[in-house]
Design a protein around this motif. Sequence first.
Motif, PDB file in Angstrom:
ATOM      1  N   ARG A  59      19.554  18.851  41.607  1.00  0.00           N
ATOM      2  CA  ARG A  59      20.818  18.123  41.781  1.00  0.00           C
ATOM      3  C   ARG A  59      21.094  17.195  40.603  1.00  0.00           C
ATOM      4  O   ARG A  59      22.233  17.073  40.134  1.00  0.00           O
ATOM      5  CB  ARG A  59      20.776  17.325  43.093  1.00  0.00           C
ATOM      6  CG  ARG A  59      20.894  18.185  44.343  1.00  0.00           C
ATOM      7  CD  ARG A  59      21.135  17.339  45.574  1.00  0.00           C
ATOM      8  NE  ARG A  59      19.960  16.586  45.954  1.00  0.00           N
ATOM      9  CZ  ARG A  59      19.070  16.989  46.847  1.00  0.00           C
ATOM     10  NH1 ARG A  59      19.212  18.172  47.440  1.00  0.00           N
ATOM     11  NH2 ARG A  59      18.035  16.234  47.164  1.00  0.00           N
ATOM     12  N   THR A  60      20.038  16.532  40.118  1.00  0.00           N
ATOM     13  CA  THR A  60      20.211  15.638  38.976  1.00  0.00           C
ATOM     14  C   THR A  60      20.549  16.428  37.719  1.00  0.00           C
ATOM     15  O   THR A  60      21.377  16.006  36.901  1.00  0.00           O
ATOM     16  CB  THR A  60      18.930  14.815  38.756  1.00  0.00           C
ATOM     17  OG1 THR A  60      18.582  14.147  39.964  1.00  0.00           O
ATOM     18  CG2 THR A  60      19.138  13.779  37.669  1.00  0.00           C
TER      19      THR A  60
ATOM     20  N   ARG B 204      22.132  19.231  37.649  1.00  0.00           N
ATOM     21  CA  ARG B 204      23.518  19.686  37.808  1.00  0.00           C
ATOM     22  C   ARG B 204      24.497  18.592  37.391  1.00  0.00           C
ATOM     23  O   ARG B 204      25.535  18.872  36.792  1.00  0.00           O
ATOM     24  CB  ARG B 204      23.754  20.099  39.256  1.00  0.00           C
ATOM     25  CG  ARG B 204      25.162  20.586  39.566  1.00  0.00           C
ATOM     26  CD  ARG B 204      25.213  21.168  40.964  1.00  0.00           C
ATOM     27  NE  ARG B 204      26.554  21.568  41.330  1.00  0.00           N
ATOM     28  CZ  ARG B 204      27.385  20.843  42.086  1.00  0.00           C
ATOM     29  NH1 ARG B 204      26.971  19.673  42.574  1.00  0.00           N
ATOM     30  NH2 ARG B 204      28.595  21.276  42.381  1.00  0.00           N
ATOM     31  N   ALA B 205      24.142  17.339  37.697  1.00  0.00           N
ATOM     32  CA  ALA B 205      25.020  16.224  37.343  1.00  0.00           C
ATOM     33  C   ALA B 205      25.072  15.984  35.838  1.00  0.00           C
ATOM     34  O   ALA B 205      25.992  15.338  35.342  1.00  0.00           O
ATOM     35  CB  ALA B 205      24.558  14.951  38.049  1.00  0.00           C
ATOM     36  N   LYS B 206      24.065  16.511  35.113  1.00  0.00           N
ATOM     37  CA  LYS B 206      23.999  16.332  33.657  1.00  0.00           C
ATOM     38  C   LYS B 206      24.092  17.674  32.930  1.00  0.00           C
ATOM     39  O   LYS B 206      23.531  17.842  31.848  1.00  0.00           O
ATOM     40  CB  LYS B 206      22.696  15.629  33.287  1.00  0.00           C
ATOM     41  CG  LYS B 206      22.574  14.214  33.827  1.00  0.00           C
ATOM     42  CD  LYS B 206      23.495  13.250  33.096  1.00  0.00           C
ATOM     43  CE  LYS B 206      23.273  11.834  33.549  1.00  0.00           C
ATOM     44  NZ  LYS B 206      24.137  10.871  32.814  1.00  0.00           N
ATOM     45  N   SER B 207      24.802  18.612  33.514  1.00  0.00           N
ATOM     46  CA  SER B 207      24.849  19.968  32.961  1.00  0.00           C
ATOM     47  C   SER B 207      25.344  20.023  31.527  1.00  0.00           C
ATOM     48  O   SER B 207      24.977  20.918  30.759  1.00  0.00           O
ATOM     49  CB  SER B 207      25.758  20.849  33.828  1.00  0.00           C
ATOM     50  OG  SER B 207      25.194  21.065  35.087  1.00  0.00           O
ATOM     51  N   GLU B 208      26.166  19.056  31.140  1.00  0.00           N
ATOM     52  CA  GLU B 208      26.746  19.099  29.793  1.00  0.00           C
ATOM     53  C   GLU B 208      25.692  18.936  28.704  1.00  0.00           C
ATOM     54  O   GLU B 208      25.933  19.282  27.540  1.00  0.00           O
ATOM     55  CB  GLU B 208      27.808  18.007  29.645  1.00  0.00           C
ATOM     56  CG  GLU B 208      27.306  16.569  29.628  1.00  0.00           C
ATOM     57  CD  GLU B 208      27.038  16.006  31.021  1.00  0.00           C
ATOM     58  OE1 GLU B 208      26.653  14.834  31.118  1.00  0.00           O
ATOM     59  OE2 GLU B 208      27.233  16.746  32.003  1.00  0.00           O
ATOM     60  N   THR B 209      24.497  18.421  29.064  1.00  0.00           N
ATOM     61  CA  THR B 209      23.443  18.225  28.067  1.00  0.00           C
ATOM     62  C   THR B 209      22.433  19.367  28.045  1.00  0.00           C
ATOM     63  O   THR B 209      21.465  19.321  27.281  1.00  0.00           O
ATOM     64  CB  THR B 209      22.690  16.903  28.331  1.00  0.00           C
ATOM     65  OG1 THR B 209      21.982  17.007  29.582  1.00  0.00           O
ATOM     66  CG2 THR B 209      23.648  15.730  28.397  1.00  0.00           C
TER      67      THR B 209
END
Length: 553
Positions: A295-296, A298-303
Amino acid sequence: MEHLVFMPAGHHLPVGEFEMPAPVPTAEAVLGRYAASDACAAELLCDAHDPNATAFSIIEADLSSEHITYGQLRERSERGAAALAELGVGPGDTVATLMGKSADLVVMLLAIWRRGAVHVPLFTAFAWPAIELRLVASGAKVVITDADQREKIKNTTATIMVAGDQATAKDLALAPLLNAQQPGIPAEAVGGDGTLVMLFTSGTTGTPKGVLVPVRALAGFRQYIELGLDVREDDVFWNASDPGWAYGLYFGILGPLAAGRRTLLLHASFSPELSFAVLDLFKVTNFTAAPTVYRTMRAKSETMPKNLRLRRASSCGEPLTPEVVAWAEEVFGVPVRDHYGQTEHGMIIVNAWHDDVRKDVRPGSMGHPLPGWTCAVLKDGSDELAAVDEMGRVAVSVPESPMMWFTGYQDAPEKTAEHFTEDGRWYLTGDAGKTDADGYYYFSSRDDDLIIMAGYRIGPFDVESVLSTHPAVLESCVIGAPDELRGEVLEAFIVLKKGVTGTEQLVSELQNLVKTQYAAHAFPRRIHFVEDLPKTPSGKIQRYILRKQRASQ
């Protein structure tokens, strides 16, 4: 005895190519090695393997790494065992570790088992009261700790060994102790029923209970590594869970060692960015972690880097939500498969990856029992089998589960009796679920109020006990509340003493009390001050009523 075959250390196949999985021995064949009366943990976990093969790659926060072969692990752990022997540690004695995921940790774990001693894991987020309880209950003779954890240990009669080379008047420094020893100390064989680990778990009532993990449990741990996770000899395997808890210890250290597989250990605090970097730089092909990690991420997928090499992704701790499964398949190129287990058993019902047992995943299902396990769903209030799609109690058939090793909690016969039917036929997991017409299992809820936050099981009683020490608190109740990132977080309902008013300052005081007196991760994120708590006529707090009220808001 079956023979394991290993690739030379550092061997890698070309990108995109993977070897076919080797035939997997039957549960009975694997069990025979680990249940033998002369079973020796050090031999099974280290000495029987190719000394040139890599056992662990220890990764630091700056992405530098140290690779430890089985030969190096044997030599270092023999020195560690000799040091423990000088301190009077022998078969059956208990040794606790309060350490991060480091080379020192894996060396000293093998040293403990080489002496025939029992390992007591201590989670590094624990405060002194939680540590003290486990040290006293286990009778730990020695505590091995990292330097940055040393200040947590207060009054104890145990000998303290601190990682590093700086000795003090009270402590022993680990490095010079090991350097002063010679390798070659014989490994103790405690047999398949000999205790390997004493791992503490907690429920809703009473203090944490000790689970004694025998050497023969390694058979089930290995089965899960090979069948459930499908970790192959050419895989780069990473279990991101902490070895202070069951999933990280059983399947980040013990299982891979039993199977002779290389695994990664990240000696740094979790962050999604660092995890992405590890997956990328070390070309991880087989990854498993708690749902909160996904989940974490997924929240930072842009990196997240492109073109990761994952071919297997797995999760354990609580059911994955559909959006996380869909996201993972899109960005990793493989789905994340759910797996179910307990501290008392390891993994028992899984969406297995290995070709011999893999089946299609059904949304919301935790899969099928692993070979060596026979499970069922029993009707509530009876030992009869529940009907298809009927909610009931998830149970393990004791006589039909050769991989089962748990027989009871340490010095807690009443607690043990709660988990077995009177005739001993069934072990009751304490979880509710159902099966469909094709034998797929579905998890519904825990029926003992345990809270699972980011994969960590937290007993409400532990937190309530700490809250009750505050002079303003009359009584309290802690429940799990849904949280998008962590799965669940703690929520507390508190009745204050007469004349006390609930304030934001008091909320902060109570949260900090839990952080310092129990564990940093287990504080209640939300605190409600209430007039009274729902109770049964006998005075027992009814947590399920508060959960229902919370869900309806």
